[in-house]
Each structure stands twice: as C-alpha cells, then as structure tokens.
Design an enzyme around this catalytic site. Structure first.
Site, PDB file in Angstrom:
ATOM      1  N   LYS A 149       0.850  -1.207   0.000  1.00  0.00           N
ATOM      2  CA  LYS A 149       0.000   0.000   0.000  1.00  0.00           C
ATOM      3  C   LYS A 149       0.878   1.247   0.000  1.00  0.00           C
ATOM      4  O   LYS A 149       2.062   1.189   0.368  1.00  0.00           O
ATOM      5  CB  LYS A 149      -0.928   0.040   1.225  1.00  0.00           C
ATOM      6  CG  LYS A 149      -0.232   0.069   2.603  1.00  0.00           C
ATOM      7  CD  LYS A 149       0.167   1.446   3.117  1.00  0.00           C
ATOM      8  CE  LYS A 149       0.861   1.395   4.476  1.00  0.00           C
ATOM      9  NZ  LYS A 149       1.653   2.577   4.793  1.00  0.00           N
ATOM     10  N   ASP A 199      -2.438  -1.339  10.431  1.00  0.00           N
ATOM     11  CA  ASP A 199      -2.719  -1.275   8.982  1.00  0.00           C
ATOM     12  C   ASP A 199      -3.379  -2.532   8.428  1.00  0.00           C
ATOM     13  O   ASP A 199      -3.719  -2.569   7.252  1.00  0.00           O
ATOM     14  CB  ASP A 199      -1.398  -1.145   8.192  1.00  0.00           C
ATOM     15  CG  ASP A 199      -0.676   0.157   8.442  1.00  0.00           C
ATOM     16  OD1 ASP A 199      -1.264   1.044   9.069  1.00  0.00           O
ATOM     17  OD2 ASP A 199       0.482   0.267   7.992  1.00  0.00           O
TER      18      ASP A 199
HETATM   19  O1  C5P Z   1       0.200  -1.054  14.982  1.00  0.00           O
HETATM   20  P1  C5P Z   1       1.581  -1.255  14.461  1.00  0.00           P
HETATM   21  O2  C5P Z   1       2.261  -2.440  15.106  1.00  0.00           O
HETATM   22  O3  C5P Z   1       1.669  -1.289  12.986  1.00  0.00           O
HETATM   23  O4  C5P Z   1       2.411   0.037  14.913  1.00  0.00           O
HETATM   24  C1  C5P Z   1       3.817   0.058  14.992  1.00  0.00           C
HETATM   25  C2  C5P Z   1       4.248   1.250  15.821  1.00  0.00           C
HETATM   26  O5  C5P Z   1       3.969   2.471  15.115  1.00  0.00           O
HETATM   27  C3  C5P Z   1       3.533   1.392  17.152  1.00  0.00           C
HETATM   28  O6  C5P Z   1       4.186   0.671  18.155  1.00  0.00           O
HETATM   29  C4  C5P Z   1       3.614   2.898  17.394  1.00  0.00           C
HETATM   30  O7  C5P Z   1       4.895   3.250  17.896  1.00  0.00           O
HETATM   31  C5  C5P Z   1       3.535   3.484  15.991  1.00  0.00           C
HETATM   32  N1  C5P Z   1       2.169   3.898  15.607  1.00  0.00           N
HETATM   33  C6  C5P Z   1       1.600   5.015  16.179  1.00  0.00           C
HETATM   34  N2  C5P Z   1       0.347   5.411  15.778  1.00  0.00           N
HETATM   35  C7  C5P Z   1      -0.310   4.730  14.817  1.00  0.00           C
HETATM   36  C8  C5P Z   1       0.261   3.600  14.208  1.00  0.00           C
HETATM   37  C9  C5P Z   1       1.515   3.205  14.622  1.00  0.00           C
HETATM   38  O8  C5P Z   1       2.189   5.660  17.059  1.00  0.00           O
HETATM   39  N3  C5P Z   1      -1.513   5.165  14.427  1.00  0.00           N
END
Ligand code: C5P
Length: 288
Positions: free
Chosen positions: A22, A146
């Site tokens: 994406k 995501d």
């Molecule tokens: O949810 P995911 O594991 O993809 O997110 C990875 C990291 O990205 C999280 O631990 C956080 O530090 C950051 N993040 C965030 N806000 C979001 C998505 C991700 O702070 N909306």
C-alpha cells in the site's frame, strides 16, 4: 466376480494468493493518544507491487520464505494471523505457508500487514468463508494498525490508529514508481520524533474531497520526523522532485517514496519498482 477397489487420495488444499503493498496518498497526524498510538487520517491505496503466499493445511504451523532476512518465528505476522484465527474461531489446524517476498520491508509499504490480512482471508476461504468480512476486519486490528485496510477493496480513508475504515470508490489508474533506499527506517522511531504541535492544521476531509474531485494534494506528516532521523531521505526526495514528477511523497513512516509519473527515475542507492493502483472486486482477492 471381480471387485474394483477405489483408493482414496488425501485431499490437499493449496491456495496461492497475491499479498499487495500500500501507499498513503495523504497522511495527517491529528494527535497523540493516551495508549501511546497516534490518531491519524489517511487515504490508503493498494498498489500492484505484491508478495505471493502459498497456503496449505499441515499438522503444525510452518513458514518458509524466499528472503533469508525475514523472521520465520512467531513474530512473523503470517503466523500471528494464523494464531488469531484459531483463537477467535476455536478451530484447530496447522498452517504451512511459503512467502515469496517482493515488497521491501521497513519501507512504509505495509508488507507485513498485507501478509497478515492475506492469511486471514486465505484461512477464511479454506474454512468455507465462515466469518463475515466485517468481523475479519475487527480481528485484523488486533494484529496491527494497517492490517484491516488490506481487507477493504483497495482504497479507503482510514482514521483512529488506521483501523477505522471508510471505503472509497476506486481512483483513476495512475502510473507510479516506488523508490526504496537500501536502508530502512523504524516506524516507532519515526513516531517518536514527531512533534504534533508543529504540524500544519490541514483538514483531512478537505484533502479527501480534493482526491475525489481529481485535484489531489499529496502530503505526509511523517516526512518531517523521518527526514530529521535520516537526512539522506530529504536529499532523495529533492533529487526525485528535480526529475519533474507530478508528486513525490514518502509512504507511511518511510523509507520508500512513490513518484507520480510515467518516466522511470534514475537514482543510485535505491531499489526502483514500477507500480499502479490496485483494487479488488467484492468477493475475490487481489489479482495482478
Ligand atoms: O500497529 P503497528 O504495530 O503497525 O504500529 C507500529 C508502531 O507504530 C507502534 O508501536 C507505534 O509506535 C507506531 N504507531 C503510532 N500510531 C499509529 C500507528 C503506529 O504511534 N496510528
């Protein structure tokens, strides 16, 4: 009298699916949440740069990959998705998966999240589509911010952590180039560098309207913190912009960029992939 014996062959269920990347056509950060995540508003678009995954049932989980750099243990989102599917449905099965990796990682292209969503879709198909898509999307949010997006039809306005989805009709087909520097960048580090108070207060609903009206405005609030972590990224963006593209934008938390235009970029120290927008129809998975 002769009797003919019929030997029953074991049924081997094999499924091969594309697992697409994406990009974020715009990405606005609205604030930091009490749970440490950031509230965002972003137009997400699936593109035709794809991994491919073979799935079959087995007595226990096993994962192999064409790229030796990918972890194959329980930290891999394919195995996390299989675990979640078992936990939510109460089913017991082993999943054998082989990942043919094409999407660069630490790139902001959602490769791991896409692999997880593809696994949820595959497991649901392999069990007779027992779970509705809305429920599958809810489960996906537990794996990563995501993941649920990849279960839409390919274009969505995403809010919350990224897991609240508003379906958007397909956008006109657009020629792109994905440019991924040889180095990657860590998503938590980019978010950690972000100073929300310093961001421009653009209204993402207006940005969405502009895209739907064919007057797109491309921006990404994570470019600033990514560029201060890795100044080489700013140089790369300037170099790409000087080549005359309609737009050059970092995807997600980087380190890849997408360039809007037909002519291939000439850059050193980066991988370059041609791409275009990809959508799926309501009842089938993404195909290229
Ligand atoms: O949810 P995911 O594991 O993809 O997110 C990875 C990291 O990205 C999280 O631990 C956080 O530090 C950051 N993040 C965030 N806000 C979001 C998505 C991700 O702070 N909306």
């Amino acid at each position: 009298m002769s009797s003919r014996s019929v030997r029953e062959e074991p049924v081997v269920f094999l499924m091969k699916l594309s697992s697409p990347a994406k990009i974020n056509l715009f990405l606005r950060i609205l604030g930091k949440r009490p749970d440490g995540y950031h509230e965002l508003a972003s137009l997400f678009q699936v593109i035709d740069l794809c991994d491919s995954i073979d799935f079959s049932f087995s007595d226990k989980d096993s994962l192999t990959c064409s790229d030796p750099g990918i972890p194959l243990d329980g930290s891999n989102l394919i195995l996390k998705a299989a675990d979640l599917f078992r936990k939510k449905t109460g089913l017991s099965f082993g999943l054998k998966a082989h990942l043919d990796k094409k999407i660069p990682f630490m790139a902001g292209l959602g490769g791991g999240s896409s692999n997880a969503a593809t696994t949820l879709w595959a497991l649901n198909q392999m069990h007779g589509s027992m779970i509705g898509l809305d429920r599958l999307k809810q489960w996906a949010g537990e794996i990563g911010s995501d993941v649920a997006f990849f279960l839409t039809e390919g274009t969505a306005y995403c809010t919350g952590r990224g897991e609240i989805l508003e379906d958007i009709p397909s956008l006109p087909s657009t020629s792109l180039w994905i440019v991924k520097p040889w180095f990657g960048i860590s998503t938590p580090k980019v978010y950690g560098k972000l100073d929300v108070g310093s961001l421009e207060r653009r209204d993402p609903k207006i940005s969405l309207r502009q895209f739907l009206d064919g007057e797109p405005s491309f921006y990404n609030d994570l470019e600033g913190p990514a560029f201060s972590l890795m100044p080489e990224l700013r140089n790369l963006k300037e170099q790409l912009l000087s080549m005359g593209y309609k737009a050059v934008l970092m995807s997600g938390s980087g380190s890849s960029f997408f360039c809007v235009g037909a002519m291939p970029p000439k850059v050193e120290g980066a991988f370059v992939f041609p791409a275009t927008f990809l959508n799926r129809s309501a009842y089938s998975w993404y195909t290229i």
